[in-house]
Every structure is written in structure tokens, then in C-alpha cells.
Scaffold this motif. Structure first.
Motif, short mmCIF file in Angstrom:
data_model
loop_
_atom_site.label_atom_id
_atom_site.label_comp_id
_atom_site.label_asym_id
_atom_site.label_seq_id
_atom_site.Cartn_x
_atom_site.Cartn_y
_atom_site.Cartn_z
N SER A 286 10.02 26.62 117.97
CA SER A 286 9.19 25.67 117.72
C SER A 286 7.62 25.79 118.57
CB SER A 286 9.78 23.92 119.40
OG SER A 286 9.90 24.45 120.44
N GLN B 15 9.60 32.18 110.67
CA GLN B 15 9.74 33.16 111.01
C GLN B 15 8.23 33.69 111.26
OE1 GLN B 15 13.26 35.03 109.73
NE2 GLN B 15 14.61 34.31 110.45
N GLN C 282 10.68 33.30 115.80
CA GLN C 282 10.96 31.47 115.30
C GLN C 282 11.10 30.66 116.82
OE1 GLN C 282 14.44 31.92 113.27
NE2 GLN C 282 15.11 30.19 113.16
N TYR D 207 16.71 22.20 104.93
CA TYR D 207 15.66 22.14 106.18
C TYR D 207 14.80 23.91 106.67
CZ TYR D 207 15.31 17.23 107.54
OH TYR D 207 15.12 16.58 107.49
N TRP D 208 13.69 24.18 107.00
CA TRP D 208 13.21 25.25 107.12
C TRP D 208 13.06 25.74 108.18
CZ3 TRP D 208 13.91 27.76 102.44
CH2 TRP D 208 14.23 27.64 101.54
N GLN D 209 13.31 26.70 108.75
CA GLN D 209 12.51 27.08 109.90
C GLN D 209 11.78 27.97 109.90
OE1 GLN D 209 14.24 27.54 113.89
NE2 GLN D 209 12.81 26.60 114.51
N GLU E 267 14.98 34.32 118.77
CA GLU E 267 14.69 32.67 118.69
C GLU E 267 14.69 31.79 119.31
OE1 GLU E 267 18.32 31.89 115.69
OE2 GLU E 267 18.97 33.06 117.39
N GLN F 119 16.16 21.18 120.46
CA GLN F 119 16.84 21.94 119.35
C GLN F 119 17.53 22.42 118.68
OE1 GLN F 119 14.18 25.57 119.08
NE2 GLN F 119 13.24 25.00 116.87
N MET G 129 9.29 22.87 114.73
CA MET G 129 10.73 22.40 114.20
C MET G 129 11.30 22.69 113.18
SD MET G 129 11.56 21.51 117.81
CE MET G 129 11.96 19.63 117.98
N PRO G 130 12.47 23.27 112.81
CA PRO G 130 13.18 23.04 111.52
C PRO G 130 13.03 21.92 110.49
CG PRO G 130 14.91 23.59 113.24
CD PRO G 130 14.02 22.63 113.60
N SER H 270 9.25 28.46 122.26
CA SER H 270 8.62 27.60 122.18
C SER H 270 7.69 27.42 122.32
CB SER H 270 9.23 26.94 122.67
OG SER H 270 9.88 26.71 124.41
#
Lengths: 174, 421
Positions: B386, B174, B384, B170-172, B364, B139, B390-391, B367
Motif C-alpha cells: 500500500s 511491484q 509491493q 484488480y491490479w497491484q 509483499e 489489505q 492498494m489493489p 506500507s
């Protein structure tokens, strides 16, 4: 899993009456008697830190371990990893055999093999390799004890090799 | 010695993993897990005979320290530092069956010669531990460009790309452990480069955070993100926060807070829905300009968050007196949560202290399901990583919301929320 375990048990015990195998049903799920009648009359091999009894009762193959290592129960993937392991160990065991007068070399090879043995799930071989490491680094190590430990590992490897081959055959045919 | 084998997958074509281990079982393991996370995986049984282009192209290197006829330590302390000069974002994972104290010494030695991103994993390891670590590295690893192209990524180029709309948000997500829903989205950026495709911020972070471009970039990407948000938030049913990274160069600019408010006003976006993430270093500085900048932002009621918490010198007992309403635990902690009892204890302590001070805690780099369960049970507020997503680009995000309605029941902390008991 029960069907596979039973089938595998039958094949293993044709060759090794002391064989136990672990499955995902639980730790050290016994499939056969713990008594090792073949070796009852053999003098014990003294290995630093590892007792014969520990070596004998350790399962030959823990099929759940590879599934855990890979986080997968895919037969094809297991067969592939077993094949890589067999090829690797067969080559390394020859080098290990030749290291009876070189504790450093024996320790280095045993140390490396131990990691993959643990990851693949061959606990008895792991114990035998641990014994070699322990002897190789002990102050009172002598060629005789190292040679004995190497021979023991070679014997364990023969059994392990057979069991893995059988396991691969089962996985391929199922 | 054989030449490195190359395996290619299509998921993330720009990221490259190089695994060096004399044990073929482990090489196969790295390839197995790496190919789902990296676009290219190369393995080698020795540090010798690795083609220079393969080494140069690697974003992440897995290195076994103890190999016959070869010196992993020499490679780590002599060979890799040369490469670091060409790729300062190179990440190294030491994987070894050696004593953990030896591995720690090696890790420190690597850091001393300039390998900034270096971690260690003891053999044998669990699938989850390896996957966690690789996922975190995949990532954060930037895509690799030839060094000549890297040098061309100047401030002027990035400014032009920004003005032409080639830098996109881009967005990730939460996910909240209170209700399993998406509580926030971090705004990240990608440069849609005309020659090299989508580039990760690792390629342009220096220009992006430079004194000349810091404010313009932060506000530009926020402006685009809020435009994007308006297009899909109703459809997705998203009413949560958005988080924006604010570099020190923006924070020290006395006009930043005012200009930030103008962007929010132009989109009629309430300030309490924005969170400004500042690095732990900036958060703990004694720089008067930085502190003044943080104060200006707080005067406009924009919440602040400490990013990458745990990597700097924050003191846990000061958390309650700081100006921040949120901390984000660095991914390096999360990556080894399942394998390091010390890290798990530290993480638990951070969460407990922050919670007792009324702070929101975001982890953060989450995964795996195991990490979700562990952090949820530790009382972490939001997750937050993967495991959830992912983003994502705007289109991907809309599709993602459609697939799961932004709801993850496995993230819900039952012990705190199951009132029926």
C-alpha cells in the motif's frame, strides 16, 4: 520549535528548577540546570532498580515522543491526546494512591499507566511508575517503601500535569 | 463500562476494526490509525458489553491481554473461537505491555483454538509498527457479510458471476529497486456483487480454488486481465510482467498448461511476461500430480513464483535447486520488520540466500517509507504494497500511472546502482 521550547522552558522552570525537556533537536536537549535545589536536602528514597538521581534528571515532558507516537506534529491532535492522557491518569492516580497496602494492585495499575506514559512522552513519570512496579514485585517489599514510591509518583504526577497543561495551552494559542 | 464507540471513515467501508483496550490513550491511538485504513473502527474498554453485532462484524480485532476485571486470555481462547466458526478469516492482533514470552504463549494458544491469523505487538510501539500491521491486516481482511449471505457464495454463483463479467481483475504494482519503476503487476480479483458491492477474495476463495472452478476461474480472470492490459498498457508505458495466482486445483489439472497457453496466444501475450504464483505449500509438495503440473508449465517457459514465502516449510538451502525464479516474502514478515530484530534477521537471510541463487525477491505488504528503505537496503528486488498502491481497478490504475509515471525514486537502491561513485 526553538521559540516553543524557550517559551515552554520558561513556564516549566517557574515551577520546577530541575526540569529538562527533550525536543526533536536531540536527545535530552537541556533547557535548565540539572541541579535540583529543591530536593537537595531531602533524604533519598530507596527504590529497587531506580535511583533517585535517575528519577530527578529524567525529563518531565518529551514533546518529540508524542509526535513520534502519532507520526504527526499536528497541534490539535497533540492537544487531544494530552487531554485523554490527563483524564486517564488523574482517575488512575487516585486508585494508585489507594493501593499502598496491595502490591499486586499497585503493580497492575503502574504497569498499565507506564505504557501510555511512554507513548505520550512523560519520562519522569514513567520512571516513577517503573519504581512502583519494581517495589511491588520485589520479595522484600514493605508497605512503607511502596507508600513512599506511590507518594513520589504522586509528586511527579503533579509536576507532569502542570507541564502538560501548559503545553496544551501553548499549542492551543499558537 | 461504556458501549463501543463507532467511528466511520469513507476510504474502505467494508472493513471493520474492533480494538479492545482498557487504556483510553491506546484506544484513541487505534482509532487514529485505524480510521485511515478501515471503513469502521469500534473501540471498547473491556471484552464485556461488546454488542454481538459489533463483534460479528469485525474483520480485525486488536486485543489487550491484561485488563482490570477482565480476562483477555479467556476472550482469546474461549469467545473468539466461536466467532471463528462464523468468520474463519478473522484476524487478531495482541497488543500488550506484557513480557514478549507471555505474548508468544498467548499467540500460540490462540492458534491452537483456531485463530489462524494472529500476531503480537508490544507496547509501547512506534507509529510505523502499528500502521504497518494495520495496513497489512486491512489489505488482507475480507469485507464482512452476514453469515447467511456467506453461505450463499457457492461455486454455482461464482461461476455465473464469472461468466457475466461480475468478477473483475484488480491490479497491484511491484516496484523495482533497480530503477524505481513498475516492473510487474499482480492480478487480483474482486466480485462486483449485485447486492453487496465489491467483495474481496476472502468471500469466495473456497469456490475460486475448488476442484470444479479452479482452472476456469484462473483462466477467466487472466483472460479479462489481458484484455484490460491491452486497453491501457501503451498509454501507461507499461512493458513489465503480470503475475497470476494459480491454485493447486488448477495445477493438478493435466489440461491447465495447454489451456493457459491458448489464453496467452489469443492475446499474443508472450509467456515470459506472465508469472504464475503458487503457494509455498504447493511449491514444496511431494504430490506427483502437482509436480507434474508445475513441470508442464515450465515446459511452456512460463516463470514460476513461490507466494507467501516463509509461511510454510521451505528450506532456504533448497531454493537454488527448485524450479522457481522468484519468491514473494510473506507480508507477516514485512509487517514487523521495524520492531522485531529476529524477523529482520530472517528477512535479510532470505534475501541474501535467494539473491545468491539468482532469484528475484518480491516483498509483499510494504506500507511505509521505513519498510521501503529497509528492504531496499537489504537488497530486495521488488516491493509491493500500500505504500505504492492498494489493489487498483483498471481506471484507478491508469490514473495512478498518470500521477506518478510509475516511478518511485525512494525505492532505488543507491548503493548498488550509483555507478558514479
Amino acid at each position: 520549535m526553538d521559540f516553543l521550547a524557550t517559551k515552554l522552558c520558561r513556564k516549566i522552570t517557574e515551577r520546577d528548577v530541575a526540569a529538562r525537556i527533550q525536543t526533536r533537536r536531540g536527545d535530552d536537549y537541556p533547557l535548565k540546570s540539572e541541579t535540583n535545589t529543591e530536593n537537595d536536602n531531602e533524604p533519598g528514597v530507596r527504590m529497587t532498580g531506580i535511583h533517585d538521581s535517575e528519577l530527578e534528571i529524567a525529563p518531565i515532558l518529551d514533546v518529540g515522543q508524542l509526535a513520534q507516537t502519532l507520526d504527526s506534529t499536528e497541534d490539535k491532535l497533540h492537544v487531544e491526546f494530552y487531554a485523554v492522557f490527563l483524564e486517564h491518569i488523574n482517575a488512575q492516580m487516585e486508585q494508585l494512591d489507594g493501593a499502598h497496602d496491595s502490591p499486586d494492585t499497585a503493580r497492575a495499575i503502574a504497569h498499565q499507566l507506564k505504557s501510555s506514559s511512554q507513548s505520550i512522552g512523560t519520562p519522569r513519570l514513567t520512571q516513577a511508575l517503573l519504581a512502583i512496579e519494581a517495589i511491588a514485585i520485589s520479595e522484600d517489599a514493605d508497605t512503607g517503601s511502596l507508600r513512599t514510591a506511590l507518594q513520589k509518583a504522586r509528586d511527579v504526577w503533579h509536576v507532569t500535569d502542570t507541564v502538560i497543561e501548559e503545553r496544551m495551552a501553548d499549542l492551543t494559542s499558537s | 463500562m461504556s458501549a463501543p464507540e463507532m467511528k466511520t471513515a469513507s476510504q474502505s467501508p467494508a472493513r471493520r476494526l474492533l480494538a479492545i483496550d482498557d487504556d483510553p490513550v491506546y484506544r484513541r491511538l487505534y482509532a487514529h490509525f485505524g480510521q485511515t485504513l478501515f471503513g469502521h473502527v469500534a473501540t471498547s474498554e473491556s471484552v464485556r458489553h461488546i454488542p454481538e453485532d459489533v463483534l460479528d462484524a469485525a474483520d480485525v480485532v486488536i486485543l489487550d491481554l491484561e485488563m482490570p476485571n477482565t480476562d483477555g486470555m479467556h476472550f482469546l481462547t474461549e469467545v473468539l473461537p466461536e466467532k471463528i466458526g462464523r468468520n474463519p478469516d478473522l484476524q487478531v492482533i495482541i497488543c500488550s505491555g506484557l513480557d514478549k514470552r507471555v505474548m508468544e504463549l498467548a499467540r500460540r494458544a490462540g492458534q491452537l483454538v483456531g485463530v489462524k491469523h494472529i500476531s503480537a505487538l508490544s507496547k509501547p510501539f512506534t507509529a510505523a509498527a502499528l500502521r504497518n500491521l494495520l495496513a497489512a491486516r486491512a489489505q488482507s481482511a475480507p469485507s464482512q457479510l452476514p453469515s447467511s449471505d456467506l453461505e450463499k457464495a457457492t461455486i454455482a454463483e461464482l461461476r455465473e458471476a464469472l461468466l457475466n463479467g461480475h468478477v473483475v481483475p484488480y491490479w497491484q504494482p511491484q516496484v523495482s529497486t533497480d530503477d524505481g519503476r513498475v516492473a510487474g503487476l499482480e492480478i487480483l480479483s474482486r466480485w462486483n456483487h449485485p447486492s453487496h458491492g465489491f467483495l474481496l477474495p476472502g468471500h469466495f476463495v473456497k469456490a475460486m480454488e475448488s476442484d470444479e472452478l479452479g482452472v476456469q476461474f484462473a483462466l477467466g480472470i487472466l483472460d479479462q486481465a489481458l484484455k484490460s492490459l491491452r486497453r491501457w498498457e501503451k498509454k501507461a508505458g507499461f512493458t513489465g510482467r503480470v503475475s497470476l495466482n494459480a491454485p493447486p486445483s488448477a495445477l493438478i489439472d493435466p489440461t491447465f498448461a495447454e489451456r493457459l497457453m491458448r489464453v496467452l496466444d489469443s492475446h499474443q501475450f508472450p509467456e515470459h511476461r506472465l508469472v504464475l504464483e503458487v503457494t509455498e505449500h504447493a511449491a514444496t509438495t511431494n504430490d506427483s500430480q502437482l509436480l507434474a503440473g508445475l513441470a508442464r508449465i515450465m515446459m511452456h517457459h512460463v516463470p514460476l513464483s513461490i507466494d507467501d514465502f516463509g509461511t510454510g516449510h521451505s528450506s532456504l538451502d533448497r531454493l537454488g535447486t527448485e524450479a522457481f525464479g522468484e519468491i514473494k516474502i510473506d507480508r507477516a514478515f514485512i509487517a514487523v520488520l521495524g520492531t522485531s530484530s529476529t524477523t529482520a534477521a530472517i528477512t535479510r537471510s532470505i534475501i541474501q540466500t535467494a539473491k545468491s541463487e539468482g532469484l528475484r525477491i518480491v516483498a509483499e505488504g510494504v506500507s511505509t517509507a521505513q519498510a521501503v528503505a529497509t528492504l531496499r537496503d537489504m537488497g530486495c528486488s521488488e516491493l509491493q504494497g500500500s505504500y505504492f498502491a492498494m489493489p487498483l481497478s483498471e481506471d484507478q490504475l491508469v490514473g495512478w500511472f498518470g500521477e506518478n509515471q510509475g516511478y518511485f525514486p525512494e525505492a532505488v537502491n543507491q548503493t548498488e546502482n550509483n555507478v558514479l561513485l
